[in-house]
Design an enzyme around this catalytic site. Sequence first.
Site, mmCIF file in Angstrom:
data_model
loop_
_atom_site.group_PDB
_atom_site.id
_atom_site.type_symbol
_atom_site.label_atom_id
_atom_site.label_comp_id
_atom_site.label_asym_id
_atom_site.label_seq_id
_atom_site.Cartn_x
_atom_site.Cartn_y
_atom_site.Cartn_z
ATOM 1 N N THR A 84 0.752 -1.028 0.113
ATOM 2 C CA THR A 84 -0.121 0.052 0.181
ATOM 3 C C THR A 84 0.870 1.437 0.032
ATOM 4 O O THR A 84 2.200 1.363 0.553
ATOM 5 C CB THR A 84 -0.831 -0.047 1.339
ATOM 6 O OG1 THR A 84 -1.515 1.413 1.428
ATOM 7 C CG2 THR A 84 -0.140 -0.220 2.541
ATOM 8 N N ASP A 85 0.410 2.296 -0.456
ATOM 9 C CA ASP A 85 1.149 3.735 -0.323
ATOM 10 C C ASP A 85 1.206 4.199 1.141
ATOM 11 O O ASP A 85 1.986 5.114 1.419
ATOM 12 C CB ASP A 85 0.261 4.580 -1.207
ATOM 13 C CG ASP A 85 -1.068 5.169 -0.641
ATOM 14 O OD1 ASP A 85 -1.776 4.362 -0.107
ATOM 15 O OD2 ASP A 85 -1.828 5.652 -1.613
ATOM 16 N N GLU A 86 0.350 3.615 1.864
ATOM 17 C CA GLU A 86 0.137 4.118 3.350
ATOM 18 C C GLU A 86 1.599 3.892 4.218
ATOM 19 O O GLU A 86 1.881 4.631 5.194
ATOM 20 C CB GLU A 86 -0.856 3.429 4.105
ATOM 21 C CG GLU A 86 -2.021 3.930 3.529
ATOM 22 C CD GLU A 86 -3.468 3.693 4.664
ATOM 23 O OE1 GLU A 86 -2.972 3.372 5.881
ATOM 24 O OE2 GLU A 86 -4.408 3.608 4.101
ATOM 25 N N TYR B 115 -1.919 -0.371 10.885
ATOM 26 C CA TYR B 115 -2.051 -1.096 9.904
ATOM 27 C C TYR B 115 -0.857 -1.214 8.824
ATOM 28 O O TYR B 115 -0.115 -2.047 8.298
ATOM 29 C CB TYR B 115 -3.474 -0.728 8.971
ATOM 30 C CG TYR B 115 -3.589 -0.903 7.695
ATOM 31 C CD1 TYR B 115 -3.384 -2.316 7.106
ATOM 32 C CD2 TYR B 115 -3.376 0.048 6.432
ATOM 33 C CE1 TYR B 115 -3.603 -2.622 5.984
ATOM 34 C CE2 TYR B 115 -3.385 -0.150 5.213
ATOM 35 C CZ TYR B 115 -3.539 -1.772 4.802
ATOM 36 O OH TYR B 115 -3.453 -1.768 3.428
ATOM 37 N N LYS C 200 2.067 -3.465 7.308
ATOM 38 C CA LYS C 200 2.261 -3.666 5.935
ATOM 39 C C LYS C 200 3.621 -3.227 5.650
ATOM 40 O O LYS C 200 4.342 -4.056 4.875
ATOM 41 C CB LYS C 200 1.445 -2.760 5.147
ATOM 42 C CG LYS C 200 -0.162 -3.151 5.133
ATOM 43 C CD LYS C 200 -0.301 -4.535 4.344
ATOM 44 C CE LYS C 200 -0.265 -4.597 3.065
ATOM 45 N NZ LYS C 200 -0.774 -5.815 2.500
HETATM 46 P P1 NAD Z 1 -10.058 -6.996 2.242
HETATM 47 O O1 NAD Z 1 -9.932 -6.865 3.621
HETATM 48 O O2 NAD Z 1 -11.391 -6.807 1.376
HETATM 49 O O3 NAD Z 1 -9.766 -8.492 2.054
HETATM 50 C C1 NAD Z 1 -8.733 -9.173 2.534
HETATM 51 C C2 NAD Z 1 -8.897 -10.768 2.361
HETATM 52 O O4 NAD Z 1 -7.918 -11.477 3.045
HETATM 53 C C3 NAD Z 1 -10.273 -11.514 3.079
HETATM 54 O O5 NAD Z 1 -10.735 -12.233 2.052
HETATM 55 C C4 NAD Z 1 -9.792 -12.300 4.241
HETATM 56 O O6 NAD Z 1 -10.791 -13.117 4.168
HETATM 57 C C5 NAD Z 1 -8.582 -12.682 3.868
HETATM 58 N N1 NAD Z 1 -7.748 -12.782 4.918
HETATM 59 C C6 NAD Z 1 -7.735 -12.145 5.978
HETATM 60 N N2 NAD Z 1 -6.646 -12.579 7.037
HETATM 61 C C7 NAD Z 1 -6.345 -13.678 6.267
HETATM 62 C C8 NAD Z 1 -5.543 -14.830 6.825
HETATM 63 N N3 NAD Z 1 -4.755 -14.886 7.971
HETATM 64 N N4 NAD Z 1 -5.235 -16.009 6.105
HETATM 65 C C9 NAD Z 1 -5.815 -15.894 4.935
HETATM 66 N N5 NAD Z 1 -6.751 -14.937 4.359
HETATM 67 C C10 NAD Z 1 -6.844 -13.892 5.100
HETATM 68 O O7 NAD Z 1 -8.559 -6.298 1.544
HETATM 69 P P2 NAD Z 1 -8.485 -5.466 0.088
HETATM 70 O O8 NAD Z 1 -9.134 -4.254 0.147
HETATM 71 O O9 NAD Z 1 -9.191 -6.513 -0.837
HETATM 72 O O10 NAD Z 1 -6.929 -5.400 0.104
HETATM 73 C C11 NAD Z 1 -6.145 -6.642 -0.464
HETATM 74 C C12 NAD Z 1 -4.614 -6.184 -0.158
HETATM 75 O O11 NAD Z 1 -4.551 -4.995 -0.868
HETATM 76 C C13 NAD Z 1 -4.283 -6.065 1.269
HETATM 77 O O12 NAD Z 1 -2.952 -6.663 1.323
HETATM 78 C C14 NAD Z 1 -4.258 -4.674 1.316
HETATM 79 O O13 NAD Z 1 -3.402 -4.490 2.413
HETATM 80 C C15 NAD Z 1 -3.737 -4.213 0.036
HETATM 81 N N6 NAD Z 1 -4.395 -2.692 -0.402
HETATM 82 C C16 NAD Z 1 -5.522 -2.670 -0.409
HETATM 83 C C17 NAD Z 1 -6.058 -1.196 -0.826
HETATM 84 C C18 NAD Z 1 -7.594 -0.924 -0.991
HETATM 85 O O14 NAD Z 1 -7.720 0.485 -1.155
HETATM 86 N N7 NAD Z 1 -8.538 -1.636 -0.671
HETATM 87 C C19 NAD Z 1 -5.113 -0.165 -1.139
HETATM 88 C C20 NAD Z 1 -3.981 -0.402 -1.214
HETATM 89 C C21 NAD Z 1 -3.328 -1.940 -0.834
HETATM 90 O O1 DAU Z 2 -4.140 4.112 0.593
HETATM 91 C C1 DAU Z 2 -4.221 2.758 0.530
HETATM 92 C C2 DAU Z 2 -5.057 2.336 1.726
HETATM 93 O O2 DAU Z 2 -6.634 2.763 1.381
HETATM 94 C C3 DAU Z 2 -5.296 0.818 1.800
HETATM 95 O O3 DAU Z 2 -4.014 0.127 2.103
HETATM 96 C C4 DAU Z 2 -6.206 0.387 2.840
HETATM 97 O O4 DAU Z 2 -6.220 -0.937 2.874
HETATM 98 C C5 DAU Z 2 -7.599 0.891 2.505
HETATM 99 O O5 DAU Z 2 -8.395 0.516 3.629
HETATM 100 C C6 DAU Z 2 -7.426 2.533 2.375
HETATM 101 O O6 DAU Z 2 -7.023 3.264 3.831
HETATM 102 P P1 DAU Z 2 -7.846 4.450 3.896
HETATM 103 O O7 DAU Z 2 -7.707 4.855 5.414
HETATM 104 O O8 DAU Z 2 -7.395 5.684 3.248
HETATM 105 O O9 DAU Z 2 -9.284 4.313 3.525
HETATM 106 P P2 DAU Z 2 -10.773 4.385 4.241
HETATM 107 O O10 DAU Z 2 -11.727 4.230 3.063
HETATM 108 O O11 DAU Z 2 -10.958 3.693 5.639
HETATM 109 O O12 DAU Z 2 -10.901 6.010 4.378
HETATM 110 C C7 DAU Z 2 -10.539 6.870 3.338
HETATM 111 C C8 DAU Z 2 -10.506 8.381 3.834
HETATM 112 O O13 DAU Z 2 -11.884 8.476 4.383
HETATM 113 C C9 DAU Z 2 -9.676 8.631 5.194
HETATM 114 O O14 DAU Z 2 -9.165 9.788 4.971
HETATM 115 C C10 DAU Z 2 -10.677 8.296 6.186
HETATM 116 C C11 DAU Z 2 -11.940 9.144 5.846
HETATM 117 N N1 DAU Z 2 -13.232 8.548 6.365
HETATM 118 C C12 DAU Z 2 -13.362 6.999 6.502
HETATM 119 C C13 DAU Z 2 -14.131 6.469 6.819
HETATM 120 C C14 DAU Z 2 -14.544 4.921 6.836
HETATM 121 C C15 DAU Z 2 -14.390 9.124 6.741
HETATM 122 O O15 DAU Z 2 -13.988 10.421 6.658
HETATM 123 N N2 DAU Z 2 -15.442 8.697 7.252
HETATM 124 C C16 DAU Z 2 -15.422 7.326 7.376
HETATM 125 O O16 DAU Z 2 -16.674 6.803 7.993
#
Ligand code: NAD
Ligand code: DAU
Length: 353
Positions: free
Chosen positions: A134-136, A160, A164
């Site tokens: 992730t970019d985080e 988190y 990562k």
């Molecule tokens: P998500 O939370 O929707 O899905 C995670 C999946 O992993 C689920 O299906 C869960 O059951 C499975 N899982 C969790 N713990 C596990 C374990 N111990 N063993 C096996 N399976 C397990 O996540 P996502 O949003 O699909 O993200 C996928 C990947 O991308 C993650 O690594 C996350 O850090 C990364 N990522 C997500 C975003 C985003 O915006 N969603 C952005 C940047 C990076």
């Molecule tokens: O940047 C990549 C990341 O983006 C991934 O690595 C993470 O898995 C993914 O969850 C996401 O993290 P963020 O914290 O940026 O996403 P989230 O959707 O939780 O929140 C986006 C922005 O919105 C953040 O600034 C917090 C704000 N927010 C979020 C929620 C849930 C609100 O203002 N209100 C809310 O209820």
Amino acid sequence: MSTILITGGAGFIGTNFILDWVKNTDENIVNLDKLTYAGNLHNLVSLTNNPQHIFVQGDICDSERISTLLERYQPRAIIHMAAESHVDRSIHGPEYFIQTNITGTFRLLEAARHYWGDLSVSRKENFRFLHVSTDEVFGTLTKDAPAFTENHCFQPNSPYSASKASSDCLVRAYHHTYGLPVLTTHCSNNYGAYQFPEKLIPLMIVNALAGKPLPVYGDGQQIRDWLYVNDHCQAIRVVLEKGQPGETYNIGGWNEKSNLEIIHTICDVLQQFQQKDYRALITHVADRPGHDRRYAINAHKIERELGWRPLETFETGIRKTIQWYLENHDWVAEVQSGDYRKWVEINYTGRSQ
Ligand code: NAD
Ligand code: DAU
């Protein structure tokens, strides 16, 4: 038959990745997923009778299970997506994040290292371990600072992102120490179909449709770079096929927007569909502790070296996403069952206005 293994394939990005994979290739995909609250096998119901997708319920912390799977299916690559992924949950309960994101990645790397070590010379050369990060991990940016490049230092600010970043360091070490052919991607905020409604965009859509408040943390001026999930899935396929082992690639949407801009757009698009004033539901609530102010991805490297650029604009992507949530009431109702309600109570009750 050639095969790849994906971890976390029943989550949001994993589901979209598998559906795209099956549409675009003939190769088998083994999906190892623990099915936590974020994993949902119903997402993949269209593949029930498709032998190309093989689902295995299991934990990435379970070394024996992973080794057995690798021996049995002999994948040419591992795409590692399984993680605890929600920042707010990591603030309320960091332990799961340490376990899955750090220990789980370590156990997967160990099993992969042993499996890879025993492969024939040519299979060894072609094997890839692609780690989805992730970019985080890069921390936060001020408003005018240049976007994160691959060389930006790690400054994670939440449990988190710290977990990562730790997993990224382990992946890097396995390349430098053992020569494991790894690839790491750092992507920005994804949005699209099948995203669990704990994250900003789906939460705002489902709350608006239910007439519930739209909770904006703090002043709502935090900035994220939004990437349509299918663009991300295509980028991962490109990195898998063309990426250089040991390299890292940023994946972004070239789409920086403040949270309030996102919420206003959702309200306005929904209003066109449903003729209601959704902006009236916007409610400012207490900020997230340690809230990162801005993320921005410089995605020039992947464009220059591998020829990938996102196709979707935010305007088209958000319409498709909203349309999907409007057409999938049953999915939304199912994921909002018992545990989800508990989470909403934990995270939102007591956040002062
Ligand atoms: P998500 O939370 O929707 O899905 C995670 C999946 O992993 C689920 O299906 C869960 O059951 C499975 N899982 C969790 N713990 C596990 C374990 N111990 N063993 C096996 N399976 C397990 O996540 P996502 O949003 O699909 O993200 C996928 C990947 O991308 C993650 O690594 C996350 O850090 C990364 N990522 C997500 C975003 C985003 O915006 N969603 C952005 C940047 C990076
Ligand atoms: O940047 C990549 C990341 O983006 C991934 O690595 C993470 O898995 C993914 O969850 C996401 O993290 P963020 O914290 O940026 O996403 P989230 O959707 O939780 O929140 C986006 C922005 O919105 C953040 O600034 C917090 C704000 N927010 C979020 C929620 C849930 C609100 O203002 N209100 C809310 O209820």
